[in-house]
Design a protein around this motif. Structure first.
Motif, PDB file in Angstrom:
ATOM      1  N   UNK B 165       0.682  -1.258   0.115  1.00 21.49           N
ATOM      2  CA  UNK B 165       0.326   0.078  -0.425  1.00 21.49           C
ATOM      3  C   UNK B 165       0.875   1.276   0.124  1.00 21.49           C
ATOM      4  N   UNK B 166       2.190   0.962   0.365  1.00 23.08           N
ATOM      5  CA  UNK B 166       3.546   1.927   0.635  1.00 23.08           C
ATOM      6  C   UNK B 166       2.828   3.313   1.542  1.00 23.08           C
ATOM      7  N   UNK B 167       2.079   3.428   2.264  1.00 26.85           N
ATOM      8  CA  UNK B 167       0.998   4.783   2.424  1.00 26.85           C
ATOM      9  C   UNK B 167       1.735   5.378   3.479  1.00 26.85           C
ATOM     10  N   UNK B 168       2.093   6.634   4.606  1.00 23.16           N
ATOM     11  CA  UNK B 168       2.478   7.296   4.813  1.00 23.16           C
ATOM     12  C   UNK B 168       2.732   7.018   6.547  1.00 23.16           C
ATOM     13  N   UNK B 169       1.286   6.608   6.671  1.00 24.84           N
ATOM     14  CA  UNK B 169       0.837   6.319   7.622  1.00 24.84           C
ATOM     15  C   UNK B 169       0.150   4.687   8.185  1.00 24.84           C
ATOM     16  N   UNK B 170       0.762   4.333   8.992  1.00 24.84           N
ATOM     17  CA  UNK B 170       0.432   2.475   8.999  1.00 24.84           C
ATOM     18  C   UNK B 170       0.210   2.563  10.467  1.00 24.84           C
ATOM     19  N   UNK B 171      -1.342   1.662  10.329  1.00 23.80           N
ATOM     20  CA  UNK B 171      -1.962   1.538  12.045  1.00 23.80           C
ATOM     21  C   UNK B 171      -2.017  -0.120  11.916  1.00 23.80           C
ATOM     22  N   UNK B 172      -1.683  -0.695  12.471  1.00 24.96           N
ATOM     23  CA  UNK B 172      -1.211  -1.866  13.528  1.00 24.96           C
ATOM     24  C   UNK B 172      -1.788  -2.425  14.393  1.00 24.96           C
ATOM     25  N   UNK B 173      -2.339  -3.451  14.597  1.00 25.64           N
ATOM     26  CA  UNK B 173      -3.013  -3.716  15.640  1.00 25.64           C
ATOM     27  C   UNK B 173      -2.940  -5.313  15.923  1.00 25.64           C
ATOM     28  N   UNK B 174      -2.028  -5.321  17.297  1.00 27.93           N
ATOM     29  CA  UNK B 174      -1.547  -6.708  17.353  1.00 27.93           C
ATOM     30  C   UNK B 174      -1.423  -7.365  16.458  1.00 27.93           C
TER      31      UNK B 174
END
Lengths: 251, 265
Positions: B165-174
């Motif tokens: 996705x190469x996005x500048x903001x990465x959200x990771x949930x466990x």
């Protein structure tokens, strides 16, 4: 192995049948012995094949129409909320009317040809296909939908790329039921009014007390049903290969 | 960052745009009728890795989902990007479940975001997806369906998809919590390397994981939940978990977490 088991079951059923005839001494016009039915199967092969062809055509055309209508309904209900709100109650309520009760009306409207039989088969297939597929379309993994939202997906794309493929195993279940019940629709249609088909042949044979021929027609019908089901099952398995199966008997 | 043979930089980079900071202000959210948190503030520095620690059910995931736009917060909640741009379309989201589509081979799962956005998938995109799968160690499994992969391999594909996705903001949930210890260790290092430069918000319940990866970590505790003072960590992630300094931090963090739990009770 499965083939051997199938043959064993058939042999076992014929043996029970013969035993019932021998032990009870039931008159032949009520339950003919397997030998007489076998003779009818061979002797009337051409006749049976002709009528079987008609019934098979009715079943297949009914399957085609019922599946197309069922799939279209489920998709419409999934894609467009008002469609669901208006169509779903109608479909559910319509199931309270026995399809058999509609047969005479269909014959009245569509005549004695293929029309009413195909309509009967279509009606009987429509509900399991539409409800199973719609159920599948509704029960998409919410995680997949979340993912799609963060990826910036269009709504139509979500339906086509996620909901639809995810619902295919459910559609396959509905189709299995549809294939299994399709012959019922065709034969009931033939009983009410027909000039050809296995159901028509059975009624005709009954009127003339040609019981072995009746049973022969019944056996051909059963074979058509089983072969259709097995073919559909194989085809559907190949169409949704990712759908994992487990055997409850092995838990 | 380590150099991979055959990796030519721009087309293959894991971030398409410069990273931006994020400010969440006065966030409030209900869960099951009770406020999960209210008047909560969180700031993420551009290009930094932030971990959110805390007991289960405290609202870490909900905060992440709020930022991802997956749940509607209370009115008054603001989520602002540091560069003034929109947040929509600039995030990549990775959940605890791999969320792979079972009917798509690994390569197509990595390309799935592009498919959903109806982007044209050309040779360059395919090449990038292949490269990413090779980087997560699945170069031989491009055509494998998820059912044919182990849990660790599936989560690797999910990581590759997130990176694609190469996005500048990465959200990771466990993202690594369902994995065995070795796989988790490997994937942490890989994520630290490949997400270098992006702004990352990472929810975890594993203090070691947070200490290994984060530039800054917050402990979320209480009901309604609050964020406790940030712990700022130095040194380049992924850090060596054997370092004595980190062990000391771990002890402090455990005390902080236990404290938060007691407060909540």
């Amino acid at each position: 192995m499965a083939w051997l088991r199938g043959i064993a079951v058939v042999v076992g059923l014929v043996a029970i049948w013969q035993a019932v005839v021998s032990i009870t001494g039931v008159p032949e016009f009520m339950l003919p012995p397997p030998r007489d039915v076998a003779r009818a199967l061979v002797g009337d092969a051409a006749l049976l094949a002709g009528h079987a062809g008609v019934t098979l055509a009715e079943i297949l055309l009914g399957l085609l129409c019922g599946t197309a209508l069922g799939v279209a309904t489920a998709l419409a209900m999934a894609a467009w909320r008002p469609a669901r709100d208006w169509i779903l109650p109608v479909i559910v309520a319509s199931q309270a009317i026995p399809v058999f009760a509609l047969a005479p009306i269909l014959v009245l409207w569509l005549g004695f040809d293929l029309g009413p039989k195909i309509a009967m088969a279509t009606l009987i297939i429509y509900f399991p296909v539409a409800s199973a597929f719609f159920d599948g379309l509704r029960r998409t993994d919410p995680g997949h939908l979340d993912l799609a939202r963060t990826m910036g997906a269009a709504r139509g794309t979500v339906l086509r790329r996620i909901r639809l493929p995810a619902a295919l195993p459910s559609l396959a279940s509905g189709l299995r039921v549809g294939v299994a019940v399709a012959p019922i629709g065709a034969v009931v249609g033939e009983w009410v009014g027909a000039t050809a088909g296995l159901g028509h042949l059975m009624l005709h044979a009954k009127a003339r007390v040609e019981t072995p021929r009746m049973f022969a027609a019944l056996i051909v019908l059963a074979v058509i049903g089983v072969v259709l089901y097995l073919a559909a099952d194989r085809l559907l398995r190949r169409a949704v290969p990712w759908h994992a199966e487990s055997n409850p008997a092995q838990d | 960052m380590s150099v991979v043979p055959g990796a030519s930089a721009p087309s293959i980079a894991t971030i398409s745009a410069p990273p931006f900071g994020l400010k969440v202000h006065a966030a409030g959210l209900d869960f099951g009728g009770a406020p999960l948190f209210e008047a909560l503030d969180l700031a993420l520095a551009a290009g930094s890795w932030t971990c959110l620690l805390g007991p289960s059910g405290v609202g870490k995931t909900s905060l992440l989902r709020l930022i991802a736009g997956l749940v509607a917060p209370w009115p008054g909640t603001t989520v602002e990007c540091g560069d003034g741009g929109p947040l929509r379309g600039r995030i990549a989201y990775m959940a605890q479940q791999d969320l792979l589509l079972p009917w798509l081979p690994a390569l197509d799962n990595v390309l799935f975001g592009a498919r959903l956005r109806r982007e044209r998938i050309d040779g360059t995109a395919r090449e990038r997806a292949r490269w990413l799968l090779a980087r997560v160690g699945l170069g031989e499994k491009l055509a494998a369906l998820p059912a044919a992969l182990s849990g660790g391999q599936r989560q690797r594909v999910a990581l590759a998809r997130t990176l694609f996705e190469a996005q500048p903001l990465v959200l990771m949930d466990e993202p690594f919590s369902a994995l065995d210890a070795i796989t988790r260790h490997q994937l942490q290092a890989l994520a630290a390397e490949l997400l270098h430069g992006a702004t990352v918000l990472h929810v975890t319940h594993d203090p070691w994981e947070a200490l290994r990866l984060a530039d800054r970590l917050y402990v979320m505790a209480g009901a309604p939940a609050r964020l406790r003072a940030a712990v700022v960590l130095d040194g380049e992630p992924p850090r060596d978990v054997g370092a004595p300094a980190l062990a000391r931090r771990h002890a402090e963090l455990l005390a902080l977490l236990a404290n938060g739990k007691r407060e909540a009770a």
